[in-house]
Scaffold this motif. Structure first.
Motif, mmCIF file in Angstrom:
data_model
loop_
_atom_site.group_PDB
_atom_site.id
_atom_site.type_symbol
_atom_site.label_atom_id
_atom_site.label_comp_id
_atom_site.label_asym_id
_atom_site.label_seq_id
_atom_site.Cartn_x
_atom_site.Cartn_y
_atom_site.Cartn_z
ATOM 1 N N SER A 1 0.867 -1.044 0.066
ATOM 2 C CA SER A 1 0.084 -0.124 -0.051
ATOM 3 C C SER A 1 0.787 1.348 -0.104
ATOM 4 O O SER A 1 1.884 1.435 0.680
ATOM 5 C CB SER A 1 -0.815 0.059 1.280
ATOM 6 N N GLY A 2 0.483 2.163 -0.835
ATOM 7 C CA GLY A 2 1.132 3.406 -0.768
ATOM 8 C C GLY A 2 2.110 3.588 -1.756
ATOM 9 O O GLY A 2 3.083 4.629 -1.739
ATOM 10 N N THR A 3 2.506 2.506 -2.549
ATOM 11 C CA THR A 3 3.565 2.781 -3.469
ATOM 12 C C THR A 3 3.286 1.593 -4.658
ATOM 13 O O THR A 3 2.838 0.630 -4.549
ATOM 14 C CB THR A 3 5.044 2.392 -3.059
ATOM 15 N N ASP A 4 3.811 1.950 -5.982
ATOM 16 C CA ASP A 4 3.945 1.202 -7.186
ATOM 17 C C ASP A 4 4.905 0.162 -6.799
ATOM 18 O O ASP A 4 5.835 0.430 -5.953
ATOM 19 C CB ASP A 4 3.952 1.832 -8.308
ATOM 20 N N ILE A 5 4.893 -0.754 -7.641
ATOM 21 C CA ILE A 5 5.960 -1.741 -7.682
ATOM 22 C C ILE A 5 6.483 -1.865 -9.077
ATOM 23 O O ILE A 5 5.707 -2.027 -10.092
ATOM 24 C CB ILE A 5 5.799 -3.184 -7.162
ATOM 25 N N ARG A 6 7.831 -2.162 -9.201
ATOM 26 C CA ARG A 6 8.388 -2.292 -10.593
ATOM 27 C C ARG A 6 9.692 -3.247 -10.427
ATOM 28 O O ARG A 6 10.019 -3.431 -9.359
ATOM 29 C CB ARG A 6 9.081 -0.898 -11.154
ATOM 30 N N TYR A 7 10.191 -3.753 -11.538
ATOM 31 C CA TYR A 7 11.157 -4.714 -11.416
ATOM 32 C C TYR A 7 12.512 -4.524 -12.330
ATOM 33 O O TYR A 7 12.383 -4.016 -13.418
ATOM 34 C CB TYR A 7 10.513 -6.063 -11.644
ATOM 35 N N ASP A 8 13.575 -4.478 -11.694
ATOM 36 C CA ASP A 8 14.903 -4.353 -12.694
ATOM 37 C C ASP A 8 15.044 -5.609 -13.625
ATOM 38 O O ASP A 8 15.032 -6.622 -13.062
ATOM 39 C CB ASP A 8 15.927 -4.078 -11.664
ATOM 40 N N VAL A 9 14.860 -5.244 -14.688
ATOM 41 C CA VAL A 9 14.824 -6.208 -15.728
ATOM 42 C C VAL A 9 16.361 -7.088 -15.733
ATOM 43 O O VAL A 9 16.180 -8.541 -15.695
ATOM 44 C CB VAL A 9 14.552 -5.810 -17.294
ATOM 45 N N PRO A 10 17.549 -6.348 -15.667
ATOM 46 C CA PRO A 10 18.721 -7.193 -15.817
ATOM 47 C C PRO A 10 18.549 -8.244 -14.427
ATOM 48 O O PRO A 10 19.035 -9.296 -14.529
ATOM 49 C CB PRO A 10 19.613 -6.347 -15.807
ATOM 50 N N LEU A 11 18.379 -7.593 -13.420
ATOM 51 C CA LEU A 11 18.397 -8.464 -12.026
ATOM 52 C C LEU A 11 17.556 -9.499 -12.048
ATOM 53 O O LEU A 11 17.774 -10.861 -11.714
ATOM 54 C CB LEU A 11 18.332 -7.522 -10.956
ATOM 55 N N THR A 12 16.379 -9.360 -12.647
ATOM 56 C CA THR A 12 15.486 -10.403 -12.803
ATOM 57 C C THR A 12 15.677 -11.510 -13.530
ATOM 58 O O THR A 12 15.829 -12.651 -13.317
ATOM 59 C CB THR A 12 13.846 -9.795 -13.274
ATOM 60 N N ILE A 13 16.522 -11.290 -14.664
ATOM 61 C CA ILE A 13 16.933 -12.457 -15.686
ATOM 62 C C ILE A 13 18.123 -12.961 -15.152
ATOM 63 O O ILE A 13 18.243 -14.150 -15.096
ATOM 64 C CB ILE A 13 17.416 -11.683 -16.974
ATOM 65 N N LEU A 14 18.871 -11.990 -14.388
ATOM 66 C CA LEU A 14 19.982 -12.692 -13.499
ATOM 67 C C LEU A 14 19.598 -13.734 -12.330
ATOM 68 O O LEU A 14 20.251 -15.173 -12.531
ATOM 69 C CB LEU A 14 20.812 -11.651 -12.737
ATOM 70 N N SER A 15 18.569 -13.447 -11.873
ATOM 71 C CA SER A 15 17.705 -14.323 -10.931
ATOM 72 C C SER A 15 17.534 -15.795 -11.704
ATOM 73 O O SER A 15 17.722 -17.006 -10.973
ATOM 74 C CB SER A 15 16.724 -13.725 -10.124
ATOM 75 N N LEU A 16 17.130 -15.895 -12.738
ATOM 76 C CA LEU A 16 16.825 -16.915 -13.620
ATOM 77 C C LEU A 16 17.914 -17.791 -13.737
ATOM 78 O O LEU A 16 18.046 -19.032 -13.990
ATOM 79 C CB LEU A 16 16.039 -16.432 -14.754
ATOM 80 N N LEU A 17 18.994 -16.995 -14.476
ATOM 81 C CA LEU A 17 20.198 -17.782 -14.833
ATOM 82 C C LEU A 17 20.841 -18.257 -13.606
ATOM 83 O O LEU A 17 21.455 -19.338 -13.624
ATOM 84 C CB LEU A 17 21.246 -16.568 -15.276
#
Length: 257
Positions: A72-88
């Protein structure tokens, strides 16, 4: 403090994420069973498929669950390179654990080492994925719950590798995958319950992509990969089926001569 909602869509995201974890575990276990019944290049290929299935299932489970994460009180975004790195990271560490078990002569030692490595890798994937979260404010973690989540990840990974070594029948594999899916989901939500958020309201645009812009399409793509690979594994003959086929051909060849 911002109010955290871990299931903004009700039971949809927890249930769907659990299903993805189970599919990845079942496919990975079946590929491991196939690998241990072969040698050479075939074993390597089956182990790579097993690692990619388990890693994909774990990662997809995490981010499908994250689709229901709201503050509540904020939007949420995702850092694309870090997200892909987590998959790797998920792919690499699971591959290391699976190969350790698939090729080691000392299975017990490999099981312990592989379980520890894979469990720490799964936990790293989770918290690296959380590091990719962008919001107006800061995220803090309860160290005790973080430790519990890491322990669950290690136990779950060790159990998955043990199952790959010791479980052969399809029914047992399916049962083990349900247990593994529950363990992976438990690790995720334990880690999420360790989260608290301090919200700093701001009108600035957050960097990164929304879950629907990036996470959802990627999760759908990886989920499709799991289903397609499942069909491929189901249609591929097992070692016993190949042996039976070869045995059936020998009498025919003998008569022809």
């Amino acid at each position: 403090m911002g109010h955290l909602d871990h299931a903004a869509f009700g039971w949809l995201t927890p249930a769907l994420s659990y299903v993805m974890a189970c599919i990845g575990a079942a496919l990975g276990l079946r590929c491991t069973v196939r690998a241990l019944a072969t040698t050479g290049r075939a074993r390597r290929n089956w182990l790579v498929t097993a690692a990619s299935a388990i890693g994909t299932g774990i990662w997809t489970m995490h981010f499908v669950a994250m689709l229901g994460f709201r503050v509540s009180g904020t939007d949420i975004r995702y850092d694309v390179p870090l997200t892909i790195l987590s998959l790797l990271v998920a792919m690499v560490v699971v591959c290391a654990g699976v190969f350790a078990v698939g090729y080691s002569r000392d299975r017990n030692r490999a099981l312990l080492l592989g379980g520890l490595t894979t469990g720490l890798g799964v936990a790293s994937m989770h918290y690296l994925g959380m590091a990719a979260v962008r919001l107006h404010g800061g995220i803090r973690y309860d160290p005790v719950l973080v430790g519990v989540s890491v322990l669950i990840a290690i136990v779950a990974a060790t159990a998955a590798l043990w199952a790959g070594l010791n479980i052969k029948s399809p029914r047992a594999v399916n049962l083990a995958s349900l247990v593994m899916g529950a363990a992976v989901s438990s690790m995720h939500y334990t880690g999420m319950f360790a989260v608290s958020v301090r919200v700093d309201p701001s009108g600035e645009t957050l960097p990164g992509a929304t879950a629907m812009q990036f996470i959802f399409p990627l999760a759908v793509g990886l989920g499709s990969y799991l289903f397609i690979t499942s069909a491929f594994v189901a249609l591929s003959p097992t070692a016993d089926e190949r042996e039976a086929s070869a045995s059936a051909q020998r009498p025919v060849e003998s008569i022809a001569r």
